[in-house]
Scaffold this motif. Structure first.
Motif, short mmCIF file in Angstrom:
data_model
loop_
_atom_site.label_atom_id
_atom_site.label_comp_id
_atom_site.label_asym_id
_atom_site.label_seq_id
_atom_site.Cartn_x
_atom_site.Cartn_y
_atom_site.Cartn_z
N ALA A 1 34.90 48.45 43.10
CA ALA A 1 35.11 47.65 41.89
C ALA A 1 36.27 46.69 42.09
CB ALA A 1 35.36 48.56 40.70
N LYS A 2 37.32 47.16 42.76
CA LYS A 2 38.48 46.30 43.00
C LYS A 2 38.08 45.13 43.89
CE LYS A 2 42.47 49.09 42.07
NZ LYS A 2 43.20 50.28 42.53
N LEU A 3 37.30 45.44 44.91
CA LEU A 3 36.87 44.40 45.84
C LEU A 3 36.09 43.32 45.09
CD1 LEU A 3 36.50 43.84 49.07
CD2 LEU A 3 34.16 44.51 48.57
N ALA A 4 35.31 43.75 44.11
CA ALA A 4 34.46 42.81 43.39
C ALA A 4 35.16 42.16 42.20
CB ALA A 4 33.21 43.53 42.91
N ASN A 5 36.47 42.42 42.07
CA ASN A 5 37.22 41.92 40.92
C ASN A 5 36.69 42.48 39.60
OD1 ASN A 5 39.20 40.48 42.02
ND2 ASN A 5 38.28 38.45 41.71
N ALA A 6 36.08 43.64 39.65
CA ALA A 6 35.49 44.21 38.44
C ALA A 6 36.39 45.28 37.83
CB ALA A 6 34.13 44.83 38.77
N ASP A 7 37.34 45.76 38.62
CA ASP A 7 38.20 46.87 38.19
C ASP A 7 38.91 46.54 36.88
OD1 ASP A 7 39.54 49.45 38.75
OD2 ASP A 7 41.31 48.15 38.81
N MET A 8 39.40 45.30 36.78
CA MET A 8 40.16 44.88 35.60
C MET A 8 39.37 45.07 34.31
SD MET A 8 43.08 43.06 35.15
CE MET A 8 42.94 41.31 34.71
#
Lengths: 578, 637
Positions: B508-515
């Motif tokens: 998720a972090k890699l995909a900028n989705a974590d935020m």
């Protein structure tokens, strides 16, 4: 709710009343026949009186013919009443949906409305037919048979009363125990169906990620749950048949004992005992039917509730008294407009919008996803009412216009646009029923659609499949623009209507509109700066507020959002392709 | 392309008609039931026989009651009620065992019917998962869905209700007939004539109502189609003031349906009164003939005999009525079963591949060794005819060599496609809708098989690679992101089912989705329902990227992955995408040329042919179609 729905019987009321009337007549005949049988056996067969056998046989055949006629007639009227009722109900729902505003539509899913118009109506129709046929028959049969038995033998009638009490209690408790389990079964069913649906729409992902086995495992789990719940519910239902048999057999046994005693003591005849056997099966059957009606009602109730919901839904957009029937010009003014889909002041989708647009201007609207571009333009043809402030067209508040007049003058090409099954010509005539061939061609030229239509073998008579699936996205958009143009509106709104059209054609459309319908106010929502940079003025929306309103040059100078978008699209030398 | 779909579904329709054979369907259905529940069914049949016999013996008891108990009591040859009581008690025993057997067979049938249904449903779904994409292209989802709902429902009705009832009915009829013949042959002949009459009438009336029921189903289908179309377009109807026109056609179709429903029900409703009254006629005839026989003292026929025979006759009539009631249900269920079987007979996706994807380790001497655990290095395991096994490291090179493809034999949609994608390269496809961009990517993962030419993956013909292994090595992100019901974490994990929590967060972090996930009400455990309707387009896209990221495939296919996102949101998505693309071979189809610009090779497609290829710079200099697409707006302005 039931009263409201029952009102839709309408002109079939006569049939709905005649059907039970004939049923009553049929029941009377049905009840007399066993009595005739008793006499035939006692007097005719028992005494060896053939003449009596013939006579009562003839009477029986006569009564039975009457019963047949009444039965067929009641069936016919029941069919007429129930199919008519269903037709009226469908019509009622459909007509009411036609009156729905966008806000009403948003409340229901398309599939939900379809289910109501089809499956739900069918369920109600079946229940209705069942009720007018059986709900009258069963109690009357029950009571009549009871009276006749009472007449023949009080003790026998007492046995029947006992049976009725026992069965009534048993069937009731079976239904009551099974019902909650069935409700759960149907809930689980919905879940299972949803997962199949999901699997179908996502099949490419399933296959791409090689998750077939995973999906099967998921499905089997859901299917196992249904299996278990079904068994739970059926555990009660399977008691039905043995309980019925138990009651019936017990009655027969008691009757045999009682009958034998009474015949010997000369208070009953052989024929009467036979008749009592017949009445006992009539009584048991009636009880069974009553329990079936009960179940039917339980099934039909949620369907009725769903239908009722749509029937009572009233559009909140109505004409005020003495509405205005003429739109003077295409000028638009937004004054302190607030808008919320939920109708709540504290959750605004548009906030304090103030705009003045002159008649004939071309206005572009730019903004990110969720910045309320579509919301803003939907207020112009009054697809929704403002929550605060006002929108004025030609100097008059949109709420003061006759709705039809307003929407005839404000033509809107929706973002999620639809073509209907029918020829291109028929589709275009949605804009103007009486449009001449020339007018249609003219509109298609403006929308840059004539070129590709001419390449079709059947040109304007080409058949469009449901949902317009046999034309490309760009072609579909151009057809919907032509359709909107045929209205010859004072205001034309295009909500991201050229996204699938290539840049060159897009520019040609803009140019044609500017030159050919200069007096029409044109509002263009777009993702691409290139689609709007030629506009007289551009609105920059951000999160439901007007962030900027001016010409391309002005905005480039003083609007940071516009600048940012422009740079990402143009400076990076980006344009779109189809 | 759409015509192709129509043509195929038409063919399927013909097939359905040609295959119709209720006997074969019945046999097949029975086979399924028998296979699992032979033992159960055996006892069900016995229980039904016993239960029917109990019922029958009750009817026959009538004669005994009148002739053996009541008459002697009346004639005073017997004064005690004890024999009568004994008789009744015996009957009670028989009766109540009948009740018990009824319960037993109902209970067993419940297991049989529900178990069979579960099996059919499970088999149907399992088989459906093996079908090729083509099947899903050519069958409306609504029709497939109705196999799981309507058709399975009617089947349930039939197996759990009609089947045991029919069985019981047949047994009743046989035993009643036998008893009748034993009792009195002339009366039995009367009875048989009446039954023939009833059957003929039933056939006639049911035939008429059946014809109208078909008509009704047809009209219902037409009306449903219209309703569906108008409901989909309801907002357009409003905008165009088209309500009146839309009502007009509706009323017409609605009337047609009402008419046919009326006729169908009219006939169906009259069946019961007709049969009932033929029953009365039957009664009178039996009474008359019986009395004549009794009066003339033929074959020792008694009053009790007539009473019992009349009761038998009523029973028989009732049973025939019941069967005629079940016939409609059976016909409908068989039609449903047939549709289900057609699905089960669909050819599954073929897979002749034998090259497998395995975890590998590269040893110091450069040799590749297969290992059980995940190493981040993969190899193609290639068994040879002579039993030798060779390994080749998976790199992600894709080669198209003169590929031709068409969805049907007659119409080729891709011509002579050749391309060479080296490991880590980014290949872009641009061109108009329908130019064949998506089709090319569908060939790489073998959703469809090519007609001519060759596609090689790491120098292995993709036909030789097991489909599952081929697809595992390819990640795809499509324009329409499909999310499944489950938590956010579940959806990301779809890319790698055994992923740990840390891996999910990392993806998720890699995909900028974590935020944004952390801002959801329950973070990674937030439930996604209804295909993620509660998420924005951009958020869904980010989840799709995370899902592809966790699968960690060497080759990525991005099909219009960002085109429905506005430019500002795209920036965030693009960042995630860029990180994902690092070090992988990427095929990208994009709406926006900016996404395409930095590709190693750009291929411009037109009507299934590559018309230009090269880098952005080369193509701009060439001043061809790409240049036109790219700069079109500015020339005009």
């Amino acid at each position: 709710m039931i009263k409201k729905i029952a009102g839709y019987v309408g002109e079939y009321k006569k049939a709905a009343i005649l059907s039970p009337v004939f049923i009553i007549l049929e029941v009377i005949a049905d009840i007399i026949i066993p009595y005739l049988m008793a006499n035939m056996i006692d007097i005719g067969v028992g005494m060896g009186d053939m003449e009596y056998v013939y006579k009562s046989g003839l009477i029986m055949v006569g009564v039975s013919m009457l019963a047949l006629i009444f039965g067929v007639l009641s069936g016919r009227y029941a069919a007429r009443a129930s199919s008519g009722f269903a037709g009226n109900l469908r019509k009622g729902i459909y007509y009411n949906i036609q009156e729905f505003s966008f806000a009403n539509m948003d409340k229901y899913s398309t599939s939900g409305l379809i289910t109501r118009l089809t499956t739900d109506v069918t369920n109600v129709q079946n229940a209705f037919q069942m009720i007018i046929r059986v709900a009258v028959r069963a109690p009357i049969m029950l009571v009549a048979a009871m009276i006749m038995s009472f007449y023949i033998s009080r003790q026998a009638a007492l046995i029947f009363l006992g049976t009725i009490a026992f069965l009534g209690f048993a069937l009731y408790s079976i239904i009551m125990h099974a019902h909650p389990n069935f409700v759960k079964v149907f809930e689980k069913y919905d879940i299972l169906n949803a997962s199949v649906q999901e699997n179908l729409t996502g099949i490419r992902f399933v296959k791409a990620y090689v998750r077939e086995e995973h999906e099967v495992k998921k499905f089997k789990k859901a299917s196992e749950v249904i299996y278990q719940y079904f068994l739970k519910a059926l555990n009660y239902v399977i008691l039905n048949a043995p309980v019925m048999q138990f009651a019936m057999y017990t009655t027969v046994l008691l009757l045999s004992w009682l009958g034998a005693k009474q015949i010997v003591s000369d208070t009953m005849t052989t024929g009467q005992l036979m008749t009592l056997f017949t009445y006992s099966s009539i009584i048991l059957n009636s009880l069974m039917m009553l329990s079936m009606i009960f179940v039917m009602m339980i099934i039909a109730r949620p369907a009725m509730e769903r239908i009722g919901e749509v029937l009572v839904e009233k559009s909140d957009l109505t004409n005020r008294e003495n509405p205005v029937y003429e739109v003077k010009d295409g000028s638009i003014v937004f004054e302190h407009v607030n808008f919320s889909y939920a109708g709540k002041e504290d959750n605004l989708n548009l906030e304090n919008v103030n705009l003045t647009i002159r008649s004939g201007e071309t206005i572009g609207i730019i903004g990110g996803t969720g910045s309320a571009k579509t919301t803003l333009v939907q207020l112009i043809p009054r697809l929704y009412d403002v929550t605060g402030g006002s929108v004025k067209i030609g100097g008059v508040d949109v709420r003061d216009y006759d709705l039809k007049t307003l929407r005839d003058q404000v033509s809107m090409v929706l973002q999620k646009n639809v073509l209907f099954s029918g020829t291109i010509k028929e589709n275009l005539r949605w804009g103007n029923k009486y449009a001449s061939e020339e007018e249609i061609i003219e509109a298609c030229k403006l929308a840059q659609a004539s070129e590709f239509i001419d390449t079709f073998p059947q040109k304007y008579d080409t058949y469009i499949e449901q949902g317009g699936t046999n034309v490309s996205g760009g072609q579909k958009q151009r057809l919907t623009i032509a359709r909107a143009l045929l209205k010859k509106p004072k205001i034309l709104i295009m909500d991201d209507s050229t996204s699938a059209v290539d840049t060159k054609t897009d520019a040609l459309i803009q140019k044609a509109l500017k030159e050919s319908i200069p007096n029409t106010t044109k509002i263009i929502i777009a993702q691409r700066i290139s689609s709007v940079q030629e506009a007289d003025k551009i609105i920059v929306l951000d999160d439901g507020r007007v962030h900027g309103f001016g010409t391309h040059e002005e905005l480039l100078k003083n609007n940071d959002i516009y600048k940012e978008v422009f740079e990402s699209q143009v400076k990076g030398a980006d344009t779109d392709e189809e | 392309m759409k015509n192709r779909k129509a043509a195929i579904s038409d063919k399927a329709g013909e097939m359905k008609i040609a295959k119709t054979n209720p006997l074969i369907t019945t046999k097949r259905l029975l086979n399924i039931i028998l296979k699992e529940y032979k033992f159960y069914l055996f006892f069900v049949v016995i229980a039904i026989v016993l239960s029917s016999l109990a019922n029958l013996s009750g009817i026959l008891f009538l004669r005994v009651l009148f002739d053996d108990y009541i008459t002697p009591l009346l004639n005073k040859t017997e004064t005690s009620f004890v024999p009568l009581l004994k008789g009744i008690l015996t009957l009670a025993f028989i009766y109540y065992s009948g009740v018990l057997f009824t319960y037993i067979y109902n209970r067993m049938m419940m297991k049989v019917s529900q178990g069979t249904l579960k099996k059919i449903r499970d088999d149907m779904f399992t088989h459906m998962q093996t079908l090729p994409i083509k099947f899903f292209d050519t069958h409306a989802h609504g029709n497939i869905m109705s196999l799981y709902t309507n058709d399975t429902d009617t089947l349930r009705e039939m197996i759990s209700q009609s089947l045991p009832q029919l069985l019981a009915s047949i047994i009743t009829i046989i035993s009643v007939f036998v008893s009748m013949i034993v009792m009195n042959i002339p009366l039995t002949i009367v009875e048989i004539l009446m039954i023939i009459l009833m059957t003929m009438v039933t056939k006639k009336v049911a035939g008429k109502s059946g014809k109208h029921f078909m008509e009704q189903q047809k009209n219902l289908g037409i009306l449903n189609g219209y309703i569906e179309e108008m409901m989909e377009g309801q907002k357009v109807v409003k905008v165009f003031n088209y309500e009146e026109e839309s009502k007009e056609r509706f009323v017409q179709l609605n009337n047609n349906l009402r008419q046919s429903a009326y006729h169908a029900n009219k006939f169906a409703n009259s069946l019961m009164p007709i049969l009932g009254n033929i029953g009365y006629l039957n009664f009178v005839l039996v009474a008359v003939v019986g009395s004549l026989l009794a009066i003339n003292d033929v074959s020792g026929f008694t009053l009790g005999g007539i009473a019992a025979f009349l009761q038998l006759s009523r029973n028989l009539n009732g049973t025939v009525g019941q069967i005629s009631n079940q016939i409609n249900a059976v016909i409908m269920a068989l039609a449903g079963a047939e549709r289900i079987f057609i699905l089960m007979d669909e050819e599954p996706e073929t897979d002749d591949g034998y090259v497998k994807l395995v975890n590998a380790k590269i040893q110091d001497n450069g040799e590749i060794k297969e290992v059980p655990e995940r190493t981040g290095v993969w190899a193609w395991k290639h068994p040879h005819n002579d039993g030798r096994v060779s390994y080749k490291q998976m790199l992600g090179e894709v080669v198209f060599d003169n590929v031709d493809f068409g969805y049907s034999e007659e119409k080729t949609v891709l011509h002579n496609i050749s391309l060479y994608a080296k490991q880590g390269q980014k290949i872009a496809f641009v061109g108009a809708t329908g130019a064949g961009k998506t089709t090319i990517t569908n060939l790489i993962n073998r959703f469809y098989d090519i007609q001519d030419g060759k596609i090689k993956y790491d120098d292995i013909n993709i036909n030789k690679i097991k489909k599952a292994d081929l697809r595992k090595s390819l990640g795809i992100v499509l324009q329409d992101t499909h999310l499944f019901t489950g938590t956010v974490a579940d959806n990301i994990r779809y890319g790698k089912l055994d992923a740990t929590e840390e891996e999910v967060v990392a993806a998720a972090k890699l995909a900028n989705a974590d935020m944004f996930i952390r801002h959801l009400p329950e973070g990674y455990q937030t439930m996604i329902t209804g295909d993620g309707g509660n998420l924005s387009q951009g958020q869904r896209q980010l989840l799709a990227i995370a899902r592809a990221a966790i699968a960690d495939p060497p080759v990525l296919i991005l099909d219009e992955a960002t085109s429905s996102i506005d430019t500002r949101t795209e920036k965030i998505v693009q960042e995630g995408m860029d990180k994902l693309m690092e070090g992988r071979t990427v095929f990208v189809i994009a709406h926006r040329l900016s996404t395409v610009k930095n590709s190693d090779v750009i291929m411009v497609l037109e009507q299934g042919r590559v018309i230009e290829r090269g880098s952005h710079k080369e193509l701009i200099e060439k001043k061809g179609k790409y240049h036109q697409l790219y700069t079109g707006a500015f020339e005009l302005s």
